[in-house]
Design a protein around this motif. Sequence first.
Motif, PDB file in Angstrom:
ATOM      1  N   LYS A 161      -7.853   5.576   7.028  1.00 27.07           N
ATOM      2  CA  LYS A 161      -8.332   6.303   5.852  1.00 27.07           C
ATOM      3  C   LYS A 161      -7.930   7.781   5.888  1.00 27.07           C
ATOM      4  CE  LYS A 161     -12.372   3.318   5.167  1.00 27.07           C
ATOM      5  NZ  LYS A 161     -13.846   3.273   5.041  1.00 27.07           N
ATOM      6  N   GLN A 162      -7.254   8.184   6.946  1.00 29.10           N
ATOM      7  CA  GLN A 162      -6.916   9.600   7.109  1.00 29.10           C
ATOM      8  C   GLN A 162      -5.854  10.019   6.103  1.00 29.10           C
ATOM      9  OE1 GLN A 162      -7.353  11.070  11.028  1.00 29.10           O
ATOM     10  NE2 GLN A 162      -5.404  12.157  11.001  1.00 29.10           N
ATOM     11  N   ASN A 163      -6.120  11.138   5.446  1.00 30.90           N
ATOM     12  CA  ASN A 163      -5.205  11.736   4.465  1.00 30.90           C
ATOM     13  C   ASN A 163      -4.943  10.822   3.275  1.00 30.90           C
ATOM     14  OD1 ASN A 163      -4.730  14.154   6.034  1.00 30.90           O
ATOM     15  ND2 ASN A 163      -3.518  12.862   7.403  1.00 30.90           N
ATOM     16  N   LYS A 164      -5.964  10.084   2.857  1.00 31.22           N
ATOM     17  CA  LYS A 164      -5.845   9.226   1.687  1.00 31.22           C
ATOM     18  C   LYS A 164      -6.948   9.564   0.692  1.00 31.22           C
ATOM     19  CE  LYS A 164      -3.543   5.481   4.142  1.00 31.22           C
ATOM     20  NZ  LYS A 164      -3.572   4.063   4.559  1.00 31.22           N
ATOM     21  N   ALA A 165      -6.715   9.193  -0.559  1.00 32.68           N
ATOM     22  CA  ALA A 165      -7.625   9.590  -1.638  1.00 32.68           C
ATOM     23  C   ALA A 165      -9.037   9.067  -1.419  1.00 32.68           C
ATOM     24  CB  ALA A 165      -7.075   9.102  -2.976  1.00 32.68           C
ATOM     25  N   ASP A 166      -9.163   7.866  -0.858  1.00 29.80           N
ATOM     26  CA  ASP A 166     -10.489   7.296  -0.641  1.00 29.80           C
ATOM     27  C   ASP A 166     -10.986   7.538   0.779  1.00 29.80           C
ATOM     28  OD1 ASP A 166      -8.654   5.695   0.623  1.00 29.80           O
ATOM     29  OD2 ASP A 166      -9.622   3.802   0.071  1.00 29.80           O
ATOM     30  N   GLY A 167     -10.318   8.427   1.505  1.00 33.25           N
ATOM     31  CA  GLY A 167     -10.694   8.707   2.881  1.00 33.25           C
ATOM     32  C   GLY A 167     -11.043  10.166   3.096  1.00 33.25           C
ATOM     33  N   TYR A 168     -10.381  10.804   4.020  1.00 31.26           N
ATOM     34  CA  TYR A 168     -10.720  12.171   4.387  1.00 31.26           C
ATOM     35  C   TYR A 168      -9.454  12.907   4.819  1.00 31.26           C
ATOM     36  CZ  TYR A 168     -10.195  10.238   9.036  1.00 31.26           C
ATOM     37  OH  TYR A 168      -9.675   9.617  10.140  1.00 31.26           O
ATOM     38  N   MET A 169      -9.522  14.227   4.730  1.00 32.53           N
ATOM     39  CA  MET A 169      -8.411  15.059   5.184  1.00 32.53           C
ATOM     40  C   MET A 169      -8.426  15.157   6.701  1.00 32.53           C
ATOM     41  SD  MET A 169      -6.273  16.201   2.985  1.00 32.53           S
ATOM     42  CE  MET A 169      -5.532  17.585   3.848  1.00 32.53           C
ATOM     43  N   CYS A 170      -7.261  15.176   7.275  1.00 40.23           N
ATOM     44  CA  CYS A 170      -7.110  15.323   8.713  1.00 40.23           C
ATOM     45  C   CYS A 170      -7.818  16.599   9.183  1.00 40.23           C
ATOM     46  CB  CYS A 170      -5.630  15.378   9.061  1.00 40.23           C
ATOM     47  SG  CYS A 170      -5.278  15.629  10.808  1.00 40.23           S
ATOM     48  N   VAL A 171      -8.416  16.541  10.370  1.00 41.95           N
ATOM     49  CA  VAL A 171      -9.078  17.733  10.914  1.00 41.95           C
ATOM     50  C   VAL A 171      -8.079  18.650  11.610  1.00 41.95           C
ATOM     51  CG1 VAL A 171     -11.281  16.571  11.204  1.00 41.95           C
ATOM     52  CG2 VAL A 171      -9.633  16.515  13.069  1.00 41.95           C
ATOM     53  N   ALA A 202      -0.570  18.257   2.822  1.00 44.80           N
ATOM     54  CA  ALA A 202      -1.314  17.656   1.709  1.00 44.80           C
ATOM     55  C   ALA A 202      -1.305  16.128   1.743  1.00 44.80           C
ATOM     56  CB  ALA A 202      -0.717  18.137   0.392  1.00 44.80           C
ATOM     57  N   LYS A 203      -2.248  15.548   1.009  1.00 42.81           N
ATOM     58  CA  LYS A 203      -2.296  14.091   0.837  1.00 42.81           C
ATOM     59  C   LYS A 203      -1.275  13.686  -0.220  1.00 42.81           C
ATOM     60  CE  LYS A 203      -6.688  14.191  -0.160  1.00 42.81           C
ATOM     61  NZ  LYS A 203      -8.088  13.852  -0.502  1.00 42.81           N
ATOM     62  N   PRO A 204      -0.363  12.776   0.091  1.00 42.26           N
ATOM     63  CA  PRO A 204       0.625  12.356  -0.909  1.00 42.26           C
ATOM     64  C   PRO A 204       0.021  11.423  -1.948  1.00 42.26           C
ATOM     65  CG  PRO A 204       0.930  11.112   1.107  1.00 42.26           C
ATOM     66  CD  PRO A 204      -0.147  12.130   1.394  1.00 42.26           C
ATOM     67  N   ALA A 205       0.606  11.386  -3.126  1.00 43.03           N
ATOM     68  CA  ALA A 205       0.119  10.495  -4.186  1.00 43.03           C
ATOM     69  C   ALA A 205       0.297   9.031  -3.793  1.00 43.03           C
ATOM     70  CB  ALA A 205       0.858  10.793  -5.491  1.00 43.03           C
ATOM     71  N   PRO A 234       0.550   7.263  -0.417  1.00 47.73           N
ATOM     72  CA  PRO A 234       0.513   7.398   1.040  1.00 47.73           C
ATOM     73  C   PRO A 234       1.175   6.229   1.760  1.00 47.73           C
ATOM     74  CG  PRO A 234      -1.627   6.700   0.230  1.00 47.73           C
ATOM     75  CD  PRO A 234      -0.787   6.996  -0.987  1.00 47.73           C
ATOM     76  N   ARG A 235       1.632   6.487   2.951  1.00 46.40           N
ATOM     77  CA  ARG A 235       2.131   5.446   3.831  1.00 46.40           C
ATOM     78  C   ARG A 235       0.938   4.663   4.389  1.00 46.40           C
ATOM     79  NH1 ARG A 235       5.212   9.966   4.446  1.00 46.40           N
ATOM     80  NH2 ARG A 235       7.475   9.687   4.426  1.00 46.40           N
ATOM     81  N   PRO A 236       1.176   3.458   4.926  1.00 44.23           N
ATOM     82  CA  PRO A 236       0.047   2.715   5.531  1.00 44.23           C
ATOM     83  C   PRO A 236      -0.659   3.528   6.616  1.00 44.23           C
ATOM     84  CG  PRO A 236       1.951   1.283   5.286  1.00 44.23           C
ATOM     85  CD  PRO A 236       2.424   2.674   4.926  1.00 44.23           C
ATOM     86  N   PHE A 237       0.140   4.252   7.425  1.00 45.41           N
ATOM     87  CA  PHE A 237      -0.418   5.109   8.463  1.00 45.41           C
ATOM     88  C   PHE A 237      -0.083   6.548   8.084  1.00 45.41           C
ATOM     89  CE2 PHE A 237       1.002   1.109  10.416  1.00 45.41           C
ATOM     90  CZ  PHE A 237      -0.222   0.596  10.812  1.00 45.41           C
ATOM     91  N   GLU A 238      -0.971   7.190   7.342  1.00 49.38           N
ATOM     92  CA  GLU A 238      -0.707   8.531   6.826  1.00 49.38           C
ATOM     93  C   GLU A 238      -1.270   9.574   7.797  1.00 49.38           C
ATOM     94  OE1 GLU A 238       1.243  11.037   4.970  1.00 49.38           O
ATOM     95  OE2 GLU A 238       1.303   9.070   4.019  1.00 49.38           O
ATOM     96  N   PHE A 239      -0.834   9.449   9.051  1.00 44.66           N
ATOM     97  CA  PHE A 239      -1.246  10.422  10.047  1.00 44.66           C
ATOM     98  C   PHE A 239      -0.131  10.560  11.075  1.00 44.66           C
ATOM     99  CE2 PHE A 239      -3.031   6.298  11.304  1.00 44.66           C
ATOM    100  CZ  PHE A 239      -2.519   6.136  12.584  1.00 44.66           C
ATOM    101  N   CYS A 240      -0.124  11.669  11.765  1.00 45.75           N
ATOM    102  CA  CYS A 240       0.872  11.916  12.797  1.00 45.75           C
ATOM    103  C   CYS A 240       0.204  11.810  14.161  1.00 45.75           C
ATOM    104  CB  CYS A 240       1.479  13.298  12.624  1.00 45.75           C
ATOM    105  SG  CYS A 240       0.316  14.637  12.959  1.00 45.75           S
TER     106      CYS A 240
END
Length: 529
Positions: A47-57, A62-65, A67-73
Amino acid sequence: MKPAVTDHVEIKKYDHPTGGWGSLSSLIRKAYGEGLLMSGIWSTLLKQNKADGYMCVSCSWAKPAEPRPFEFCENGAKATLWDQTKLRCGPDFFAQHSVTELLDWPDCELEKQGRLTDPLRYNAVTDRYEPVSWDEAFAEIGMELRSLDPKSVVFYTSGRASLEASFMYQLFARIYGSSNLPDSSNMCHESTSVGLPKSIGSPVGTVQLEDFSQCDMMFFFGHNTGVTAPRLLHPLQEARQRNVPVFTFNPLPERGLKRFKNPQDPVDMLSPGPGTKMSSDFFQVRSGGDIAAMTGIAKAVLALDDAAREQGNSRALDIGFIAEHTHGFAEFEAYLRAAAWDDIVARSGIARPDLEHVAEVYSRSNAVIGNYGMGLTQHRHGTENVQMLCNLLLMRGNIGKPGAGISPLRGHSNVQGQRTVGISEKPELVPLDKFAEFYAFEPPREKGLDTVETCEGVIAGSVKGFIGLGGNFVRAVPETGLIEKAWRRLGLHVEIATKLNRGHLLPGAVTYLFPCLSRLERDRQASGD
């Protein structure tokens, strides 16, 4: 027992690209170390960096329109693992260790103890933090605040705090009567907040995520992308695969802007190759030599424009844009013509032919993004650094069109957002009239203390109270030793944090340490959320 401390530092050569299998294996080791390998943390990361989740700490990318399945580094996932650790730092720990003893611990060992669990009050007699009830703590802090001049109390905010908490926090400070609301951006991108409005009329960058797919050239100045904003490596890799030139200027040859393998691309991961070459050219600029490097590029562009004008060719300068949308170009042109190449080369550490090569490519490019990080802003000439990059972009009209613009790469994801919800010591940036109308109180209208002024006030003794919403203020500011010595003279010191850090071990006359939830956690109580 004090952790073992050693001066021995082991440095190993690393020949692999950023990302790749090294990234995945490092993440698994971190999850194991935090006791989360077999936990539900992996569903949290989805759920990281997704519209229905939360921004990375971690970073502010930014959150992309889409997102990739794993939108975290790797670093963002590690920050979440660090935040959600199973380890706990409760009253038993503080009963075993005095504050004086803990001051000798390395900073990382303090944080490794885990999440804070209980409200604590410092007892000077025992030199220990001891449990206290919330009601008792709030009552004493309220009494102390009533005894202090609101103008002598500072309310500091870290970029890790949520926007909702930040909004309530600044409202509390203003109702109390204080405008002293410095935040972490004072220490990282204040040069951006000052420089950009003077150059382009906006305190924030002009680049959107979609611009990275439309640009045909990029600059990078003073930014270690693989460490501080690794998710940017994805659009950067896509740009390089389109043969977009990327010119990087940094005293440190950081791996992320050299080679990268995308851990989410099976073909890339299984390829035996070295990974994508992320910078078409890397220049190891002298520390503090960025303005000289940009001056050299701009001077070379001016020379190309002179030659084009003499030969009747297309101009290297965007004359129409300069005439319609800028002012002061004549003075800037005079500065460039007066600049001596010997001085430019000596100060930048980059050869003239290299800067002229960059200028030649730049003069042929139609949509250019100027990315920069704290290598430009955390500097004595930070504002001038930012403005010089703006000037370079303005020469060819690279502001206000698709695929182009100025792109400040910030630190924590809420650093800019907090300014939009009222965390600022500058009254002109805050909707004070709206606050007065909606909440029926008169907020203070004078300018409050920024980070530097807070430090000066602590040293001078004019700052009597400090309340910190996250962060590690004492460790983050310059002149740490001087600040630590003066810090103990505070009348009131309150910290709200998830983990223990060195700043918590510098008690004033009345000192409290409160635990809190992180911004990716829900406050579930018997009465509901």
